[in-house]
Write an enzyme that holds these catalytic residues in place. Structure first.
Site, PDB file in Angstrom:
ATOM      1  CB  CYS A  31     -20.529 -12.197  23.906  1.00 32.79           C
ATOM      2  SG  CYS A  31     -22.136 -11.724  23.275  1.00 32.79           S
ATOM      3  CB  CYS A  34     -20.400  -9.602  21.479  1.00 33.33           C
ATOM      4  SG  CYS A  34     -21.410  -9.413  22.964  1.00 33.33           S
TER       5      CYS A  34
END
Length: 104
Positions: A31, A34
């Protein structure tokens, strides 16, 4: 303060039984947002000894992610006295993290 890896095995001890508020980051290695949030959270953890910062890898801890209905990552959930009290979804900057914690 260092970030703590949270799993189903240590969730009760690290989150439910924590004497401090706990900020959990539900994330995954693949991600992009993230990965962008990671250094912001690390810096936040270094500045805040009064809050425990935990990281939950949703790919490795699917049951824990499901328990909290995680549908999008990154998702941050703030726990106080073992209970989820606030949630934010998506990339956060340092200022928004400070405001999020002030919701305590």
């Amino acid at each position: 303060m260092k970030e703590t890896v949270i799993t189903m095995d240590n969730f009760a001890n690290e989150v439910i039984n924590s004497e401090k508020p706990v900020l959990l980051d539900f994330w995954a290695e693949w991600c992009g947002p993230c990965r962008m949030l990671a250094p912001v959270l690390a810096e936040f953890a270094d500045r805040h000894d009064d809050v425990k910062v935990g990281k939950v890898n949703v790919d490795e801890q699917r049951a824990l992610a499901a328990k909290f209905g995680i549908m999008s990552i990154p998702t941050l959930i703030l726990f106080k006295e073992g209970n989820p009290v606030a949630q934010r979804i998506g990339l956060q900057n340092a200022a928004s993290l400070e405001q999020f914690i002030s919701e305590l």
